[in-house]
Design an enzyme around this catalytic site. Structure first.
Site, PDB file in Angstrom:
ATOM      1  N   ASP A  67       0.820  -1.211   0.000  1.00 41.93           N
ATOM      2  CA  ASP A  67       0.000   0.000   0.000  1.00 41.93           C
ATOM      3  C   ASP A  67       0.856   1.264   0.000  1.00 41.93           C
ATOM      4  O   ASP A  67       2.068   1.208   0.218  1.00 41.93           O
ATOM      5  CB  ASP A  67      -0.969   0.002   1.202  1.00 41.93           C
ATOM      6  CG  ASP A  67      -0.322  -0.523   2.483  1.00 41.93           C
ATOM      7  OD1 ASP A  67       0.909  -0.484   2.592  1.00 41.93           O
ATOM      8  OD2 ASP A  67      -1.064  -0.981   3.367  1.00 41.93           O
ATOM      9  N   ASN A 135      -7.649  -3.571  14.201  1.00 38.81           N
ATOM     10  CA  ASN A 135      -9.041  -3.846  13.822  1.00 38.81           C
ATOM     11  C   ASN A 135      -9.146  -5.018  12.856  1.00 38.81           C
ATOM     12  O   ASN A 135     -10.187  -5.248  12.255  1.00 38.81           O
ATOM     13  CB  ASN A 135      -9.687  -2.591  13.221  1.00 38.81           C
ATOM     14  CG  ASN A 135      -8.956  -2.112  11.962  1.00 38.81           C
ATOM     15  OD1 ASN A 135      -8.030  -2.771  11.487  1.00 38.81           O
ATOM     16  ND2 ASN A 135      -9.369  -0.973  11.433  1.00 38.81           N
ATOM     17  N   HIS A 137      -7.409  -5.339  10.033  1.00 42.77           N
ATOM     18  CA  HIS A 137      -7.151  -5.038   8.613  1.00 42.77           C
ATOM     19  C   HIS A 137      -5.886  -5.743   8.134  1.00 42.77           C
ATOM     20  O   HIS A 137      -4.984  -6.028   8.913  1.00 42.77           O
ATOM     21  CB  HIS A 137      -7.123  -3.526   8.342  1.00 42.77           C
ATOM     22  CG  HIS A 137      -5.902  -2.789   8.808  1.00 42.77           C
ATOM     23  ND1 HIS A 137      -5.911  -1.440   9.063  1.00 42.77           N
ATOM     24  CD2 HIS A 137      -4.617  -3.189   9.059  1.00 42.77           C
ATOM     25  CE1 HIS A 137      -4.697  -1.059   9.423  1.00 42.77           C
ATOM     26  NE2 HIS A 137      -3.899  -2.089   9.442  1.00 42.77           N
ATOM     27  N   GLU A 142      -9.772  -2.217   5.421  1.00 45.35           N
ATOM     28  CA  GLU A 142     -10.377  -2.028   6.737  1.00 45.35           C
ATOM     29  C   GLU A 142     -11.635  -2.894   6.856  1.00 45.35           C
ATOM     30  O   GLU A 142     -12.176  -3.341   5.836  1.00 45.35           O
ATOM     31  CB  GLU A 142     -10.760  -0.548   6.905  1.00 45.35           C
ATOM     32  CG  GLU A 142      -9.612   0.433   6.675  1.00 45.35           C
ATOM     33  CD  GLU A 142      -8.669   0.545   7.872  1.00 45.35           C
ATOM     34  OE1 GLU A 142      -8.575  -0.403   8.675  1.00 45.35           O
ATOM     35  OE2 GLU A 142      -8.005   1.599   7.986  1.00 45.35           O
TER      36      GLU A 142
HETATM   37  P1  PGA Z   1       2.232  -2.162  12.478  1.00 51.48           P
HETATM   38  O1  PGA Z   1       1.082  -2.131  11.382  1.00 51.48           O
HETATM   39  O2  PGA Z   1       3.216  -3.154  12.003  1.00 51.48           O
HETATM   40  O3  PGA Z   1       2.814  -0.755  12.483  1.00 51.48           O
HETATM   41  O4  PGA Z   1       1.591  -2.535  13.757  1.00 51.48           O
HETATM   42  C1  PGA Z   1       0.571  -3.330  10.909  1.00 51.48           C
HETATM   43  C2  PGA Z   1      -0.660  -3.062  10.096  1.00 51.48           C
HETATM   44  O5  PGA Z   1      -1.383  -2.088  10.387  1.00 51.48           O
HETATM   45  O6  PGA Z   1      -0.930  -3.837   9.172  1.00 51.48           O
END
Ligand code: PGA
Length: 239
Positions: A67, A135, A137, A142
């Site tokens: 992304d 959450n 995702h 999301e």
């Molecule tokens: P993080 O993000 O590694 O910074 O916890 C993971 C994600 O949101 O997929």
């Protein structure tokens, strides 16, 4: 899903990293899908160390990423392109011509088609690395009422904005991003998901033990036949 629970981030970085080193050595022209965020950093550090020791070369490796923010210059310090350059790409012998990234400033539909065709032209993604959001995702898909397919432009949720705003000190965090869709992720031949820390425990439980629902996008991984999940004890606490 194969679940591997290890003690801490460093052990996970080494275990996931070793899996990559072995795979790249056996398949030097492979196509790897990478992820950003705090979680994969120990894995990237391990890969850089292995490269510095002469144990792996990225010369033939082709990369895609999950992304990228919209409305942010590609080389801004908070872009995911910059993150990958700083944490991995510029630290190993990867050919920059083999790096493909979603363009968060392009027309979303045209960019989605371009990315899908680029992945297909390279024979698909051999290993896609994933983190998981609090959450549930994956990439920036999301919770919602349907699973997405190819890359698309997403409006980030408050949960994601709260988690990532800490990285933005000069400008407000963008509220939109281009993200690979669930379909693009599921078409990867192998998936490695890493989750560390207690803030991920609920999402990890729902991903592994919950019903498959777009309300927990990661739960769709139950339907993929080659997923390895690396967890530390805190992230595995509710299993
Ligand atoms: P993080 O993000 O590694 O910074 O916890 C993971 C994600 O949101 O997929």
């Amino acid at each position: 899903m194969e679940i591997r629970i290890l003690k801490n981030e460093a052990e996970i970085g080494a275990a996931a990293g070793k899996l990559y080193v072995d795979y790249i050595n056996a398949n030097p022209d492979c196509v790897l899908g990478f992820a950003t965020g705090a979680t994969p950093v120990p894995t990237y550090n391990f890969l850089v160390d292995e490269y510095n020791k002469g144990n792996v070369s990225f010369k033939g490796v082709k990369t895609f990423n999950l992304d990228e923010y919209c409305d942010l210059p590609k080389n801004h310090k908070n872009s995911y392109f910059t993150f990958m350059q700083e944490n991995l790409f510029s630290r190993v012998d990867l050919n920059q011509n083999n790096v493909d990234f979603l363009d968060g400033n392009a027309d979303p539909e045209t960019e989605s088609k371009r990315y899908a065709e680029a992945i297909k032209a390279k024979g698909g993604i051999d290993i896609q690395l994933l983190g998981i959001g609090r959450n549930g995702h994956i990439a920036f898909n999301e919770p919602s009422d349907k699973f997405t397919d190819e890359a698309w432009k997403v409006t980030l949720t408050q949960s994601t904005i709260d988690a990532n705003s800490i990285y933005f000190d000069d400008i407000p965090m963008p509220h939109y991003a281009m993200t690979m869709g669930i379909g693009s992720i599921m078409r990867s031949k192998k998936i490695i998901l890493i989750a560390t820390g207690s803030s991920k425990a609920e999402a990890v439980k729902n991903m592994i033990k919950g019903e498959v629902t777009p309300q927990c996008p990661a739960s769709v991984l139950q339907q993929h036949d080659d997923v390895v999940v690396f967890l530390d004890e805190a992230a595995a606490a509710l299993l």
